[in-house]
Scaffold this motif. Structure first.
Motif, mmCIF file in Angstrom:
data_model
loop_
_atom_site.group_PDB
_atom_site.id
_atom_site.type_symbol
_atom_site.label_atom_id
_atom_site.label_comp_id
_atom_site.label_asym_id
_atom_site.label_seq_id
_atom_site.Cartn_x
_atom_site.Cartn_y
_atom_site.Cartn_z
ATOM 1 N N ARG A 121 0.666 -1.049 -0.060
ATOM 2 C CA ARG A 121 -0.248 -0.046 -0.131
ATOM 3 C C ARG A 121 0.825 1.066 0.070
ATOM 4 O O ARG A 121 1.124 2.169 -0.485
ATOM 5 N N THR A 122 2.020 1.556 0.182
ATOM 6 C CA THR A 122 3.121 2.441 1.078
ATOM 7 C C THR A 122 3.806 2.514 -0.887
ATOM 8 O O THR A 122 3.383 4.022 -0.464
ATOM 9 N N PHE A 123 3.572 1.359 -1.440
ATOM 10 C CA PHE A 123 4.613 1.659 -2.073
ATOM 11 C C PHE A 123 3.314 2.535 -3.194
ATOM 12 O O PHE A 123 3.751 2.777 -4.277
ATOM 13 N N TRP A 124 2.486 1.350 -3.577
ATOM 14 C CA TRP A 124 0.895 2.279 -4.759
ATOM 15 C C TRP A 124 0.856 3.561 -3.777
ATOM 16 O O TRP A 124 0.398 4.396 -4.903
ATOM 17 N N PHE A 125 0.694 4.031 -2.673
ATOM 18 C CA PHE A 125 0.513 4.608 -2.443
ATOM 19 C C PHE A 125 1.272 5.767 -3.446
ATOM 20 O O PHE A 125 0.926 7.378 -3.335
ATOM 21 N N THR A 126 2.660 6.028 -2.267
ATOM 22 C CA THR A 126 3.984 6.856 -3.108
ATOM 23 C C THR A 126 4.220 7.234 -4.964
ATOM 24 O O THR A 126 4.535 8.120 -5.129
ATOM 25 N N THR A 127 4.154 5.414 -5.849
ATOM 26 C CA THR A 127 3.209 5.825 -6.837
ATOM 27 C C THR A 127 1.962 7.398 -7.770
ATOM 28 O O THR A 127 2.974 7.984 -8.601
ATOM 29 N N GLY A 128 0.913 6.487 -6.538
ATOM 30 C CA GLY A 128 0.153 7.746 -7.140
ATOM 31 C C GLY A 128 1.075 8.904 -7.102
ATOM 32 O O GLY A 128 0.231 9.240 -8.125
ATOM 33 N N VAL A 129 1.307 9.516 -5.851
ATOM 34 C CA VAL A 129 1.748 10.752 -5.241
ATOM 35 C C VAL A 129 2.986 11.013 -6.743
ATOM 36 O O VAL A 129 2.587 12.048 -6.733
ATOM 37 N N ALA A 130 3.664 10.095 -6.698
ATOM 38 C CA ALA A 130 4.647 10.763 -8.002
ATOM 39 C C ALA A 130 4.416 11.443 -8.729
ATOM 40 O O ALA A 130 4.455 12.115 -9.392
ATOM 41 N N ALA A 131 2.798 10.263 -9.564
ATOM 42 C CA ALA A 131 3.220 9.904 -10.477
ATOM 43 C C ALA A 131 1.230 11.268 -10.726
ATOM 44 O O ALA A 131 1.673 12.405 -11.683
ATOM 45 N N GLY A 132 1.295 11.961 -9.741
ATOM 46 C CA GLY A 132 -0.073 13.004 -9.678
ATOM 47 C C GLY A 132 0.444 14.142 -9.793
ATOM 48 O O GLY A 132 1.099 14.768 -10.401
ATOM 49 N N VAL A 133 2.281 13.863 -9.221
ATOM 50 C CA VAL A 133 3.222 15.907 -9.219
ATOM 51 C C VAL A 133 3.482 15.761 -10.319
ATOM 52 O O VAL A 133 4.042 16.816 -10.959
ATOM 53 N N TRP A 134 4.487 14.679 -11.287
ATOM 54 C CA TRP A 134 4.404 14.599 -12.487
ATOM 55 C C TRP A 134 3.460 15.013 -13.692
ATOM 56 O O TRP A 134 3.709 15.339 -14.069
ATOM 57 N N ALA A 135 2.105 14.864 -13.613
ATOM 58 C CA ALA A 135 1.591 14.781 -14.144
ATOM 59 C C ALA A 135 0.928 16.665 -14.311
ATOM 60 O O ALA A 135 0.437 17.371 -15.174
ATOM 61 N N THR A 136 0.566 16.782 -12.593
ATOM 62 C CA THR A 136 0.144 18.662 -12.781
ATOM 63 C C THR A 136 1.628 19.095 -13.167
ATOM 64 O O THR A 136 1.247 19.991 -13.532
ATOM 65 N N THR A 137 2.351 18.985 -12.612
ATOM 66 C CA THR A 137 3.731 19.702 -13.224
ATOM 67 C C THR A 137 3.782 19.736 -14.562
ATOM 68 O O THR A 137 4.096 20.790 -15.421
ATOM 69 N N LYS A 138 4.013 19.198 -15.826
ATOM 70 C CA LYS A 138 3.816 18.992 -16.860
ATOM 71 C C LYS A 138 2.187 19.512 -17.171
ATOM 72 O O LYS A 138 2.776 20.602 -18.662
ATOM 73 N N VAL A 139 1.221 19.614 -16.825
ATOM 74 C CA VAL A 139 0.559 20.142 -17.782
ATOM 75 C C VAL A 139 0.593 21.924 -16.620
ATOM 76 O O VAL A 139 -0.847 22.752 -17.863
ATOM 77 N N ASN A 140 1.040 22.215 -15.741
ATOM 78 C CA ASN A 140 1.178 23.344 -15.818
ATOM 79 C C ASN A 140 1.855 24.107 -16.401
ATOM 80 O O ASN A 140 1.650 25.521 -16.480
#
Length: 124
Positions: free
Chosen positions: A4-23
């Protein structure tokens, strides 16, 4: 738990990466950014075009001078002067024989030498 920690961290990293790209993409698409990009590209294109136009103008000038020299040789304008021949004269393509400079001798009182005005508003 680690899953759960691994997938949570992976999701947060993907969200930060996507948000950065979109901005970043949104900032590129603002009117000010688009205008700056267009201006930069226009200046670069202008420099390229200026270089090409200058090269073309220089080529035209060189070829014009070369062709003028060829025509001068063909017409004998650049030939050495032969002392036995009279000097060559250049004539205008169309001569106005009514012009005062072509009238020989003093103008008679019966036919005065008239000069013509180039003012087109004179008769109106």
């Amino acid at each position: 738990m680690f899953r759960r920690t691994f997938w949570f961290t992976t999701g947060v990293a993907a969200g930060v990466w996507a948000t950065t790209k979109v901005n970043r993409k949104l900032r590129q698409l603002t009117p000010e950014s688009l205008a700056a990009t267009a201006a930069t590209k226009a200046v670069e294109a202008g420099h390229r075009l200026k270089g090409r136009a200058l090269g073309f103008a220089l080529d035209v000038r060189d070829n014009m001078a070369q062709r003028e020299a060829e025509l001068g040789e063909a017409l004998g304008l650049n030939a050495p002067v032969d002392p036995e021949l009279p000097p060559s004269r250049r004539y205008t393509a169309i001569e106005n024989r009514n012009h005062p400079k072509y009238v020989e001798g003093p103008a008679s009182s019966e036919q005065p030498c008239t000069t013509y005005s180039y003012n087109r508003n004179e008769d109106h």
